[in-house]
Design an enzyme around this catalytic site. Structure first.
Site, PDB file in Angstrom:
ATOM      1  CG  ASP A  23      -2.267   0.649   0.952  1.00 30.39           C
ATOM      2  OD1 ASP A  23      -2.339   1.483   0.029  1.00 30.39           O
ATOM      3  OD2 ASP A  23      -3.238   0.349   1.674  1.00 30.39           O
TER       4      ASP A  23
ATOM      5  CG  ASP B 266      -9.463   2.478  -0.469  1.00 33.35           C
ATOM      6  OD1 ASP B 266      -9.060   1.322  -0.659  1.00 33.35           O
ATOM      7  OD2 ASP B 266      -8.807   3.332   0.152  1.00 33.35           O
TER       8      ASP B 266
HETATM    9  C1  GLA Z   1      -5.853   1.821   1.988  1.00 33.39           C
HETATM   10  C2  GLA Z   1      -6.247   0.645   1.135  1.00 33.39           C
HETATM   11  C3  GLA Z   1      -7.313  -0.159   1.824  1.00 33.39           C
HETATM   12  C4  GLA Z   1      -6.812  -0.622   3.165  1.00 33.39           C
HETATM   13  C5  GLA Z   1      -6.373   0.563   3.983  1.00 33.39           C
HETATM   14  C6  GLA Z   1      -5.701   0.143   5.266  1.00 33.39           C
HETATM   15  O1  GLA Z   1      -6.843   2.760   2.064  1.00 33.39           O
HETATM   16  O2  GLA Z   1      -6.678   1.068  -0.124  1.00 33.39           O
HETATM   17  O3  GLA Z   1      -7.701  -1.250   1.033  1.00 33.39           O
HETATM   18  O4  GLA Z   1      -5.742  -1.500   2.966  1.00 33.39           O
HETATM   19  O5  GLA Z   1      -5.456   1.380   3.286  1.00 33.39           O
HETATM   20  O6  GLA Z   1      -5.288   1.204   6.033  1.00 33.39           O
END
Ligand code: GLA
Length: 729
Positions: A478, A548
């Protein structure tokens, strides 16, 4: 032969396309043609020679001919020597001047595809699949060289470009701008297409007519970003999914970029794609060279559908690497939307138990397993297991999950550091920043200085320790903020403008080390969803978390836009809970499955809370995906109804490589009254007879493509239809 050279003219043939250039009388490299495939090589007559306008400057040796760089199509345009359009490169020489004048010196035609040191790039495992053309240009005044690299994929309709600037002189120079692709087109009746967005709403399709002057998109975020994708297309005004000219360019890079189209007063258009210019400069000491990342050019005479299928094939076969390149990806359940930070071993084990029972193949433990992290305010950088949540470390949990028959995956955000962390206490100098200037904070975190080798060593060791501590088969990588106050304590002031690119090179180096040390590991890219969804990342991470926003109806738009460039196998998509956590919308379980199966499929909800009816649906979805995943992952993708254009529906299909299996998906993102709807399919075998597996109806391929499937009916809000057609033996 994919690359021909005759009478000073180069012709590159890639699939149904040709690309041609010519060594001009003054040995500048002139562009001749890019478009549908040509059979002639005597293309000199295409030289676009306008009578020079009175203000056009003529080089001394060309006064007789009337050639001016101002009015010719240039292959790699120079700065300050008569071409007044935006230039492909600008190099400040040791005397402080920025004029460049690059002339042809030599060329080499080589089998196979060139590679770029330290950078992701398309490749050809079999050297018969691609050929390389290397053209060396030199500035007679400074001795600087530009080596233009062309990769020609003979069967794919893709030409790649990159450039290496070399400083063989004895003096230090500064590269101030260098574009990987410069494409001069002798026309301006074109639209510009780009993919814009923001967090949770990535890759919307934008289309506008180009006009005189310069227009384009860029990123200064230190990442390709949510806001604009490193992609630009110019298309004829009538281009649509099936017809019209499209000239597209995609940048194999994950940092700052710039793409522009400039229409000059003579009706010519210059397309530039490469490193962002305002925050970039690179010092070249004597003997040093600088390699700019790769740009991929795709021309399609069959509109955007043809363009996308070329990108998809190229990226699937010649960009994505490693053990998971073609293998069916595991159907996973990710605990993020199920638990957020609130989990422990028992909660995860309960989800895993249900996952195993339902046929799901991997549990991914998301954010919150390390340091003292119970929300997003701490611990990034402290990559040790939080034993309050997971007693005894990872090994017991992973063993338990494996014993249930599931693989195990884990989340990391390697490039980040929380101000509240042990790492920040010990190594404040590792944070990207400018001494004496405050640091902006985003999602309560700072960014690590990835240009530093010590930072990368620390991250590699920390990740390797975790990955070796248990049987971990997947990493979600990430990146949850962009770069600000970008400065490195290790860079001298005159190299300050190198930091953005050095950051990306550092990121790539770390990814490569991980790839080498753990070749079986499946990596998924992520940046607050799809904030770094680019071909550079795809070289290391075969799939990327698309957004997301997991609302199936919103995903129709996001996945449609993403599919313009990126293959379905790279588009991670999960079934999440309803009402959706982000949008509050309720969408039927079946439809959530249909949409998620448009990409790399998985779940992101608390499986322990499903009803019996939903559990039965999960079993069906898993069985369906196992059976047809190959069609989605390796087949051809056709966008049939665009949600951006239709007020109610989206539709797409996946057609297997042998054209014998077709999966058609139609989703109503909004209620629609009964209306005549005949969905004409594409890419079928016209002679084959296809059987609808659920109704038994039989249709000839040509009928389905000409008359279409009859979908005249009412669509409830969120309703979907999926039809599987199989050709009779
Ligand atoms: C980001 C990712 C999510 C999740 C969060 C965790 O927003 O896109 O899928 O992994 O971080 O903090």
């Amino acid at each position: 032969m994919a690359i021909l050279f005759e009478n000073g003219i180069f012709r590159l043939d890639a699939g149904e396309t040709s690309y041609a250039m010519m060594i001009g009388e003054d040995r500048t490299l002139l562009h001749l043609y890019y478009g549908a495939r040509l059979a002639d090589s005597d293309l000199g007559y295409l030289l676009y020679l306008l009578p020079t306008a009175s203000f056009s400057a003529l080089r001394a040796e060309l006064v007789r001919t009337g050639y001016s760089p101002d009015t010719l199509l240039q292959e790699f345009s120079c700065n300050g020597t008569g071409d007044f359009r935006a230039s492909a490169c600008q190099i400040r020489d040791a005397d402080g001047h920025s004029a460049t004048d690059l002339r042809y010196v030599s060329h080499r035609i080589l089998p196979g595809k060139y590679a770029l040191p330290g950078l992701p790039a398309t490749y050809a495992e079999d050297e018969r699949d691609a050929a390389t053309l290397e053209i060396t240009l030199e500035d007679p005044h400074t001795g600087l060289r530009a080596v233009l690299l062309y990769g020609v994929f003979e069967h794919l309709g893709a030409v790649t470009r990159a450039v290496r600037i070399e400083n063989p002189s004895s003096r230090t120079v500064t590269v101030e701008r260098v574009f990987s692709a410069c494409l001069d087109l002798p026309r301006c009746d074109l639209d510009l297409v780009s993919l814009w967005g923001h967090w949770s709403c990535e890759r919307n399709v934008a289309r506008r007519p180009i006009d005189r002057g310069s227009q384009g998109v860029s990123s200064k975020r230190g990442a390709s970003g949510h806001a604009e994708n490193p992609f630009i297309a110019l298309c004829s005004r009538n281009a649509d999914e099936t017809s019209g000219d499209v000239y597209a360019a995609s940048f194999v890079y994950s940092g700052n970029f710039e793409a522009s189209a400039e229409v000059d007063s003579y009706g010519m258009t210059r397309l530039l794609l490469g490193l962002e210019t305002t925050d970039f400069a690179w010092t070249l000491e004597p003997g040093e060279s600088f390699t700019a990342p790769e740009a991929v050019l795709v021309y399609s005479a069959e509109g955007f559908g043809g363009m996308s299928r070329t990108f998809h094939r190229l990226f699937r076969q010649h960009l994505v690497r490693g053990a998971w390149k073609t293998k069916r990806r595991p159907i996973l359940v990710n605990n993020w939307e199920a638990t957020y930070f609130d989990f422990d071993e028992e909660k995860l084990a309960a989800i895993a138990r249900d996952a195993a029972d339902l046929g799901i193949e991997m549990l991914v433990m998301d954010d919150g397993w390390f340091g003292a992290r119970n929300d997003d305010t701490s611990s990034l950088g402290d990559w040790t297991v939080n034993e309050e949540k997971l007693r005894g470390g990872l090994a017991p949990l992973v063993r338990r999950v494996n014993e249930m028959g599931l693989k195990f995956g884990i989340w990391f955000e390697p490039e980040m550091i929380s101000p509240v962390s042990r790492l920040c206490e010990t190594h404040p100098e590792w944070v990207l920043g400018i001494p004496g200037r405050g640091k902006s904070i985003a999602r309560s975190q700072y960014v690590l200085d990835m240009s530093r080798a010590d930072v990368r060593d620390y991250l590699f060791d920390a990740m390797a320790a975790i990955l070796s501590s248990a049987n971990i088969e997947y990493v979600k990588w990430d990146f949850n903020r962009n770069l600000t106050e970008a400065g490195s304590l290790l860079l001298p002031p005159e190299r300050g403008k190198e930091i953005f690119h050095r950051y990306v090179l550092g990121l790539y180096e770390l990814l490569e080390r991980l790839h080498t040390a753990f070749p079986e590991l499946l990596l998924e890219g992520c940046s607050g969803g799809g904030g770094r969804f680019d071909p550079g990342m795809l070289y290391y991470t075969p799939q990327i978390w698309t957004s997301d926003n997991t609302d199936a109806c919103e995903r129709l738009f996001i996945q449609h836009g993403t599919s313009l460039v990126y293959p379905p196998s790279s588009i991670s998509a999960h079934v999440s809970a309803t009402p959706n956590h982000r949008t509050g919308r309720e969408t039927p379980f079946v439809t959530r499955g249909v949409v998620a199966m448009g990409g790399a499929f998985g779940y992101e909800l608390d499986l322990t809370k499903l009803t019996d009816e939903e559990r039965a649906l999960v079993r069906e979805q898993v069985a369906f995906y196992r059976k047809y995943c190959g069609v989605v992952q390796n087949g051809d993708y056709y966008r049939l109804i665009s949600p951006f254009e239709d007020r109610n529906l989206a539709a797409w299909s996946s057609v297997s490589e042998d054209r014998r299996t077709v999966i058609v998906s139609v989703v109503a993102y909004r209620f629609r009254y009964p209306r005549a709807e005949f969905l004409r399919l594409r890419g079928l075998d016209p002679e084959a007879v296809y059987v609808d597996r659920s109704s038994g109806a039989r249709y000839r391929g040509s009928t389905l493509m000409r008359a279409g499937l009859n979908l005249t009916r009412e669509f409830r809000d969120g309703e979907s239809v999926r039809i599987v057609l199989e050709a009779e033996a």
